[in-house]
Design a protein around this motif. Structure first.
Motif, PDB file in Angstrom:
ATOM      1  N   UNK A  78     -46.897  30.461 129.426  1.00 18.98           N
ATOM      2  CA  UNK A  78     -45.964  31.432 128.707  1.00 18.98           C
ATOM      3  C   UNK A  78     -46.729  31.681 127.420  1.00 18.98           C
ATOM      4  N   UNK A  79     -47.219  30.819 126.563  1.00 19.67           N
ATOM      5  CA  UNK A  79     -47.757  31.089 125.435  1.00 19.67           C
ATOM      6  C   UNK A  79     -48.817  31.857 125.588  1.00 19.67           C
ATOM      7  N   UNK A  80     -49.879  31.854 126.405  1.00 11.91           N
ATOM      8  CA  UNK A  80     -51.000  32.712 126.830  1.00 11.91           C
ATOM      9  C   UNK A  80     -50.506  34.341 127.154  1.00 11.91           C
TER      10      UNK A  80
ATOM     11  N   UNK B  49     -48.596  27.762 138.957  1.00 11.05           N
ATOM     12  CA  UNK B  49     -49.614  28.601 139.843  1.00 11.05           C
ATOM     13  C   UNK B  49     -48.670  29.916 140.234  1.00 11.05           C
ATOM     14  N   UNK B  50     -47.535  29.557 140.764  1.00 15.02           N
ATOM     15  CA  UNK B  50     -46.546  30.636 141.117  1.00 15.02           C
ATOM     16  C   UNK B  50     -46.465  31.785 139.991  1.00 15.02           C
ATOM     17  N   UNK B  51     -46.035  31.233 138.950  1.00 15.27           N
ATOM     18  CA  UNK B  51     -45.765  32.187 137.894  1.00 15.27           C
ATOM     19  C   UNK B  51     -46.884  32.922 137.446  1.00 15.27           C
TER      20      UNK B  51
ATOM     21  N   UNK C 112     -34.949  24.751 134.004  1.00 13.77           N
ATOM     22  CA  UNK C 112     -34.826  23.285 133.509  1.00 13.77           C
ATOM     23  C   UNK C 112     -36.176  22.795 134.327  1.00 13.77           C
ATOM     24  N   UNK C 113     -36.116  22.985 135.589  1.00 10.29           N
ATOM     25  CA  UNK C 113     -37.561  21.875 136.443  1.00 10.29           C
ATOM     26  C   UNK C 113     -38.573  22.172 135.872  1.00 10.29           C
TER      27      UNK C 113
ATOM     28  N   UNK D 129     -39.477  35.604 137.120  1.00  8.30           N
ATOM     29  CA  UNK D 129     -40.138  34.910 137.885  1.00  8.30           C
ATOM     30  C   UNK D 129     -39.831  33.510 137.621  1.00  8.30           C
ATOM     31  N   UNK D 130     -39.729  33.404 136.069  1.00  9.59           N
ATOM     32  CA  UNK D 130     -39.354  31.690 135.767  1.00  9.59           C
ATOM     33  C   UNK D 130     -38.032  31.497 135.893  1.00  9.59           C
TER      34      UNK D 130
END
Length: 527
Positions: free
Chosen positions: A461-463, A406-408, A509-510, A502-503
């Motif tokens: 990420x894929x979308x 949701x944040x990203x 990792x988390x 953002x990632x």
């Protein structure tokens, strides 16, 4: 001889019966003693007051958890922990009904968490409106994006409402529990002893300075938190401001939907907050907005924003400006970067914020509460602060799939939806609108992420890159040219520049490999 044997057998039988009865009574008593002992451990976790900054034993009515703040996160958490038999003390700066211009749209994923926490009735009797998706507008075109609700019960949908009414309902429900104490006061500082948070110092409504102590203090005092600095690395970024208006007695183009207008310079939002009111939020990039006092804001709204508002809402929009009830709010974002601290935990906007464009804040907070509740349930004793702190480090990892998605999404969508003079950014914005308008998985996938129904970081990420590739493909058809190839490369580069920082802030990792983090496997401390 036979009579003597019979008497002996009878005596043996009676002795065995008495012995069995005694053993049963003793066993029952021991079980009761064990239950009483366990109950005492729970009921006497904290029997103390603060005396010159130190905890000392006092009476039997202690506190297990102190919660600072009774907003959405604090009130919901108080009820949740109180329902699990923990003794909760809530200290809130102002217990009157809040009046905010955000926190008014709860996504379906957030509503599912309300159901899980037993708080679904808090959206009843406040004239809350059901929300079934979004309508997206751009350059005279529009497309409707429905939430993928087919697999859920008919009552599952988004909800929009007056934020203050929702909070008061949750406060009332939390306060109805006998083991939840809610009081008005301003927490001024955390009390620390040898690196462990022991409680809080606060000032009552009458101005009296008091101290409260508990094994665990949870700070939920919102985006303006004055306590977060000692518990996290607060990298607060202000991306824009919201200008808020309430439109009355008007009909949205798509009833029971949120409306997002891809305007210039940045998005405009409309959504219902009651059966007769529609909230309008106009995003203004940067930290400075036109002055309301000297009329600059009204002029800006009428000349720049009004021409971009859907015709069905134009007159109501102008009327709301003329009424003069214009409010502003800074839009903050802050990645979660905690300092694990014995005796304390951060939650809600005090801990983690994202741009409110997607209305995901309450969903993240309620999801975090479910995670924390499940972690605290097995505990028999919370007095070992260092062991508890080490165990609760798993909270920061377990919350990541929902929170990071949701944040990203919020941060990336805001940057994509804002207008830009850069041609590559324009192409990305156009590609995003057209990709969502394709329908099928191209709309249900992203909307499932946005709604909190399918919080999978990899899917997002894929979308996101599918949108970028879709944009490049349109540039290269029917025949590529050097200029179009260069523009396509810049589009991919720009998309990467939006999402990767953002990632990185969320933690790669988390976010994508939480099972590789040691804290993921923490077990409850054994006394």
């Amino acid at each position: 001889m036979k009579m003597v044997i019979d008497q002996f057998l009878l005596a043996a039988f009676l002795a065995s019966l008495v012995g069995y009865a005694l053993l049963y009574i003793l066993r029952f008593k021991n079980e009761n003693d064990r239950k009483t002992s366990a109950s005492k451990v729970r009921n006497e976790r904290v029997k103390n007051l603060i005396n010159n900054g130190e905890c000392r034993p006092e009476n039997r009515s202690g506190t297990d958890v102190i919660i600072v703040g009774a907003g959405v996160a604090g009130a919901a958490l108080a009820y949740t922990l109180g329902k699990d038999a923990l003794r909760v003390r809530v200290i809130e700066r102002d217990l009157t009904e809040p009046d905010r211009i955000v926190g008014e749209l709860l996504q379906p994923g957030g509503y599912l968490k309300l159901l899980e926490l037993g708080l679904e009735d808090c959206v009843e009797e406040i004239d809350a409106q059901r929300v079934f998706g979004y309508a997206l507008f751009k350059d005279g075109r529009n497309t409707r994006l429905s939430y993928p609700l087919e697999k859920f019960n008919s009552d599952v949908s988004g909800r929009s409402f007056h934020n203050g009414r929702f909070i008061q309902r949750m406060r009332k429900k939390a306060a109805s529990l006998s083991n939840v104490q809610m009081e008005q006061g301003t927490v001024t500082s955390l009390i620390e002893e040898n690196g462990t948070i022991k409680g809080v110092q606060y000032k009552t409504k009458s101005g009296e300075e008091l101290k409260a102590c508990a094994p665990l203090t949870i700070v939920c005092d919102g985006c303006f938190s004055n306590l977060r600095r000692s518990l996290c690395n607060p990298k607060v970024e202000v991306q824009s401001c919201f200008v808020g208006l309430v439109l009355e007695n008007c009909q949205l183009p798509f009833p029971n939907h949120g409306h997002v207008i891809l305007a210039n310079p940045s998005p405009i939002l409309f959504y219902p907050i009651s059966s007769t009111e529609v909230r309008c939020l106009v995003d203004v990039p940067g930290q400075k907005v036109p002055s309301i006092a000297n009329g600059e804001m009204a002029k800006y709204l009428k000349t720049v924003v009004a021409p971009q508002v859907p015709p069905e809402l134009h007159d109501a929009f102008i009327s709301a400006i003329d009424q003069g009830s214009i409010r502003t709010m800074l839009n903050r974002s802050m990645p979660a970067d905690p300092y694990p601290t014995p005796g304390a935990l951060l939650m809600g906007d005090a801990f983690n914020m994202r741009h409110p464009l997607t209305g995901g804040g309450m969903t993240v907070a309620l999801s975090d509460i479910v995670v924390l509740r499940d972690l605290l349930r097995p505990l028999q004793d919370m007095n070992d602060a260092s062991a508890l702190c080490k165990y609760l480090e798993s909270f920061y990892t377990l919350r990541k799939p929902v929170a990071s998605t949701i944040n990203t999404l919020a941060g990336a969508l805001y940057k994509v939806f804002c207008a830009s003079p850069d041609q590559a950014r324009k192409e990305m914005r156009d590609a995003c609108f057209d990709y969502l308008a394709l329908g099928g998985v191209c709309s249900t996938g992203p909307v499932g992420l946005l709604s909190g129904l399918n919080p999978r970081p990899l899917s997002f990420v894929l979308h996101f890159f599918a949108v970028a590739i879709y944009g490049v493909g349109r540039l290269l058809l029917p025949l590529p040219s050097p200029n179009r190839l260069w523009l396509g490369a810049r589009l991919i580069s720009g998309a990467s520049a939006i999402i990767f920082p953002i990632i990185k802030a969320e933690g790669v990792r988390q976010m994508f490999f939480p099972a590789t983090v040691p804290a993921y496997y923490r077990v409850p401390p054994v006394k």
